[in-house]
Design a protein around this motif. Structure first.
Motif, short mmCIF file in Angstrom:
data_model
loop_
_atom_site.label_atom_id
_atom_site.label_comp_id
_atom_site.label_asym_id
_atom_site.label_seq_id
_atom_site.Cartn_x
_atom_site.Cartn_y
_atom_site.Cartn_z
N THR A 73 -1.03 17.25 -9.24
CA THR A 73 -0.06 16.42 -8.58
C THR A 73 -0.66 15.93 -7.30
O THR A 73 -1.15 16.61 -6.43
CB THR A 73 1.23 17.23 -8.15
OG1 THR A 73 2.05 17.79 -9.31
CG2 THR A 73 2.23 15.94 -7.28
N LEU A 74 -1.14 14.28 -7.39
CA LEU A 74 -1.88 13.89 -6.44
C LEU A 74 -1.21 12.76 -5.95
O LEU A 74 -0.42 11.98 -6.47
CB LEU A 74 -3.46 13.50 -7.10
CG LEU A 74 -4.21 14.75 -7.44
CD1 LEU A 74 -5.40 13.82 -8.42
CD2 LEU A 74 -4.80 15.70 -6.71
N LYS A 75 -1.73 12.38 -4.89
CA LYS A 75 -1.09 11.10 -4.10
C LYS A 75 -1.97 9.84 -4.76
O LYS A 75 -3.22 10.21 -5.07
CB LYS A 75 -1.80 11.19 -2.73
CG LYS A 75 -0.71 12.09 -1.75
CD LYS A 75 -1.07 11.85 -0.49
CE LYS A 75 -2.31 12.96 0.09
NZ LYS A 75 -2.67 12.83 1.52
N VAL A 76 -1.14 8.79 -5.01
CA VAL A 76 -1.97 7.80 -5.76
C VAL A 76 -1.55 6.45 -4.93
O VAL A 76 -0.34 6.62 -4.51
CB VAL A 76 -1.56 7.56 -7.28
CG1 VAL A 76 -2.23 8.84 -7.89
CG2 VAL A 76 -0.40 7.58 -7.46
N TRP A 77 -2.01 5.29 -5.28
CA TRP A 77 -1.63 4.09 -4.88
C TRP A 77 -0.23 3.60 -5.68
O TRP A 77 -0.76 3.52 -7.02
CB TRP A 77 -2.71 3.05 -4.57
CG TRP A 77 -3.68 3.38 -3.37
CD1 TRP A 77 -4.82 3.58 -3.77
CD2 TRP A 77 -3.44 3.34 -2.08
NE1 TRP A 77 -5.65 3.78 -2.80
CE2 TRP A 77 -4.80 3.78 -1.51
CE3 TRP A 77 -2.46 2.96 -1.12
CZ2 TRP A 77 -5.01 3.74 -0.19
CZ3 TRP A 77 -2.64 3.30 0.15
CH2 TRP A 77 -3.79 3.60 0.78
N THR A 78 0.73 3.31 -5.20
CA THR A 78 1.92 3.13 -6.17
C THR A 78 1.63 1.91 -7.21
O THR A 78 1.91 1.94 -8.12
CB THR A 78 2.98 2.96 -5.39
OG1 THR A 78 3.28 4.10 -4.37
CG2 THR A 78 4.38 2.73 -6.18
N HIS A 79 1.21 0.81 -6.47
CA HIS A 79 0.84 -0.44 -6.98
C HIS A 79 -0.58 -0.59 -7.64
O HIS A 79 -0.91 -1.95 -7.93
CB HIS A 79 1.05 -1.41 -5.98
CG HIS A 79 2.57 -1.45 -5.56
ND1 HIS A 79 3.72 -1.55 -6.47
CD2 HIS A 79 2.93 -1.33 -4.34
CE1 HIS A 79 4.90 -1.16 -5.79
NE2 HIS A 79 4.49 -1.33 -4.64
N PHE A 83 0.81 -1.26 -0.14
CA PHE A 83 0.03 -0.08 0.01
C PHE A 83 0.88 1.41 -0.13
O PHE A 83 0.69 2.31 0.76
CB PHE A 83 -0.96 0.24 1.36
CG PHE A 83 -2.09 -1.17 1.05
CD1 PHE A 83 -3.05 -1.11 0.20
CD2 PHE A 83 -1.79 -2.15 1.80
CE1 PHE A 83 -3.98 -1.94 0.26
CE2 PHE A 83 -2.86 -3.24 1.97
CZ PHE A 83 -3.82 -3.14 1.10
N ALA A 84 2.18 1.03 -0.71
CA ALA A 84 2.97 2.44 -0.61
C ALA A 84 2.08 3.41 -1.37
O ALA A 84 1.24 3.25 -2.43
CB ALA A 84 4.12 2.14 -1.50
N ILE A 85 2.28 4.63 -1.29
CA ILE A 85 1.87 5.81 -1.84
C ILE A 85 2.84 6.73 -2.42
O ILE A 85 3.91 6.78 -1.89
CB ILE A 85 1.07 6.78 -0.72
CG1 ILE A 85 0.03 5.95 -0.05
CG2 ILE A 85 0.70 7.96 -1.42
CD1 ILE A 85 -0.74 6.66 1.04
N SER A 86 2.71 7.09 -3.71
CA SER A 86 3.46 8.17 -4.37
C SER A 86 2.62 9.00 -5.06
O SER A 86 1.63 9.38 -4.69
CB SER A 86 4.43 7.05 -5.33
OG SER A 86 3.17 6.63 -6.25
#
Length: 568
Positions: free
Chosen positions: A30-36, A19-22
């Motif tokens: 520019t938004l936070k998203v679920w990396t995977h 559940f890493a966030i990038s």
């Protein structure tokens, strides 16, 4: 306990975790998203082939495994491409919760086309509007929707039609059997994460529904958000219980996750937060033809259902049903609701009577492609009035009437920013600009965010009735009522209802000399409104309706002064 929840969230979202966030550029933001998160729903669906021979879609005596479903989806996708469907084309799905709903949805996504989720309650006029507004190229429908389409067919001469479970297919349509006879070869497709994948209609204050444009990115992120919202709190609850009783044995996981598909699949609650999430988990989806609490309890026992999450009234009716004590519901781990607030008394009932199941609820909107916040178990019991803790890819704040952010605990309009916010409303640039301002979705919900990042809702700015999870916008009903001969004034508003949460009420003033009954009004409405929008409570009065200085009807005054016993 909230420090344990925060600690758990930080652990699960670490850079090396699932559940890493990038950050990502999403339509200029520019938004936070679920990396995977998957790049698109085609990629997502294809990744589920590994669930192999697990049961996937169950309906009465019919049963499809994941392997069988993947074969059918490939055949449908191949047929769609062979019949001229290209990336970006819109295909409407109009049927009950049959297995063909989800099979069609995945095939449409896999060829880069766009599913249009048709409200199955719509009458012919509403159906025509939705198909024309979405510029639908193809319609996949069952017998009931075919019957409603037939009188308006001439208005949509170029639209292709596929029939599902129909006694007889007209010459201008293709039967489902022809579609699934195509070769099981998945065609290629070029799909961008911000391409539309689905259009769900949400009732609009102008009297016509608005088509919300959900993207591949928004739906893929919602799948991860929904899983995270539940898992983070389940994990925190497990830590707290282990600390309280180190010798306690954790509950073993079920052989397979399983859910009942009870509420309509044209809603994000059932489709995005239910069916899509269970598909990711390799879960089983048991479809119901229509809602019946006793039948749902039978299914829970027979199919070992692990989670039931639908509109809260369904949970309430299951617990209150005389068969509840007779049925084995021990497989249930989660018993909750979404699409409408779970009332505190229902949280308490689930906590006391749910056996192995914990109470749960989610808060979200069509405009967020599904979930924004979730609350589970002891967190929901501790904050029974909360909508839930928002998931960390969202920014959430309450703002005052001038749009200024408010401190924690202060009441204002809830605004949301994140990767799940819709692209906009189809053909409605003004409505889009009014609702999404500088990337922030103005929800119309009035509430606050507390110090633990839980959202509390206290009111709704939008003029609507939330009837059993269905949005009924008062202005749409008023438009229909004003078409009735002899109506001088009318105001539509919500009336509290023990079963559905709210029902539709209408106060009507006839023109001078006009006489009519509530039954006549309802009969007229059947040709203009879906059944759930027709007012249950109607007051016909010769007294002018109360207004404010600008001429608007004072609906709260009507709500507080009109007695339901006096309604017709």
């Amino acid at each position: 306990m909230y420090d344990v929840l925060q600690e758990t969230i930080e652990e699960l979202t670490a850079d090396d975790q699932m559940f890493a966030i990038s950050e990502a550029e999403v339509r200029g933001q520019t938004l936070k998203v679920w990396t995977h998160a998957p790049a698109n729903l085609r990629e997502f669906w294809l990744s589920t082939a590994g669930h192999d021979d697990k049961d996937y879609l169950v309906y009465n005596d019919e049963r499809l495994t994941y392997t069988q479903a993947h074969e059918k989806v490939a055949r449908i996708a191949n047929w769609l491409r062979a019949n001229g469907i290209k990336e970006g084309d819109r295909i409407a799905i109009a049927m009950r919760n049959y297995p063909e709903w989800m099979l069609s949805y995945w095939a449409i996504a896999c060829v880069g086309a766009v599913s249009v989720g048709v409200n199955a309650w719509w009458v012919a006029d509403e159906l025509q509007y939705g198909l024309e507004d979405s510029n639908t190229k193809m319609l996949i429908c069952d017998q009931e929707r075919l019957d409603r389409l037939t009188p308006i067919r001439d208005a949509l001469p170029d639209m292709q039609v596929v029939t599902v479970r129909c006694a007889e297919t007209p010459a201008w349509a293709a039967p489902w059997e022809t579609v699934v006879a195509a070769p099981a070869e998945m065609p290629d497709a070029q799909i961008d994460p911000d391409d539309d994948v689905c259009i769900f209609y949400t009732s609009g204050t102008t009297g016509r529904p608005k088509g919300a444009q959900l993207t591949h990115r928004s739906c893929a992120n919602n799948i991860v958000s929904t899983i995270f919202g539940n898992l983070s709190q389940v994990t925190a609850v497990g830590k707290l219980r282990a600390a309280a009783d180190p010798d306690a044995q954790p509950t073993p996981p079920p052989e397979q996750q399983a859910s009942i598909i009870a509420a309509p699949l044209f809603h994000v609650t059932t489709n995005n937060c239910g069916a899509q999430v269970q598909t990711f988990l390799g879960g089983k989806l048991v479809h119901m033809y229509k809602w019946d609490a006793g039948e749902a309890l039978r299914i829970v026992e027979a199919e070992k259902i692990t989670s039931f999450s639908s509109v809260p009234i369904m949970t309430r009716e299951m617990i209150a049903h005389p068969d509840y004590a007779k049925r084995d519901t021990s497989s249930l781990q989660m018993f909750g609701g979404g699409g409408a607030p779970v009332q505190p008394d229902l949280v308490d009932k689930v906590a006391k009577k749910g056996r192995n199941a914990s109470p749960a609820q989610g808060y979200g909107l069509t405009e967020t492609s599904g979930i924004v916040a979730a609350s589970f178990g002891i967190f929901l019991e501790d904050k029974p009035g909360a909508a839930g803790r928002f998931v960390p890819v969202f920014d959430v704040r309450a703002v005052d009437t001038e749009g200024n952010p408010l401190p924690a605990g202060e009441v204002g309009e809830i605004c949301i920013r994140g990767p799940q916010v819709i692209k906009g409303y189809l053909n409605r640039p003004d409505a889009t600009a009014e609702t999404i301002v500088d990337g922030w979705l103005h929800t119309g919900d009035i509430g606050y965010v507390d110090e633990d990042n839980f959202i509390f809702l206290v009111d709704r700015a939008k003029d609507m009735v939330l009837r059993g999870g269905e949005n009924v916008y008062c202005s749409e009903v008023e438009v229909a009522l004003f078409k009735f001969p002899g109506v001088k004034e009318c105001a539509v508003f919500s009336v509290p209802d023990d079963r559905l949460g709210e029902e539709v009420g209408a106060a009507i003033v006839p023109e001078e000399g006009a006489t009519f009954t509530a039954a006549e009004v309802r009969a007229f409405c059947k040709d203009h409104l879906a059944a759930y929008k027709i007012p249950r409570y109607i007051w016909i009065t010769d007294t002018p309706l109360p207004r404010n200085a600008t001429g608007k009807f004072l609906k709260r005054e009507l709500q507080s002064t009109l007695d339901v016993d006096d309604a017709e």
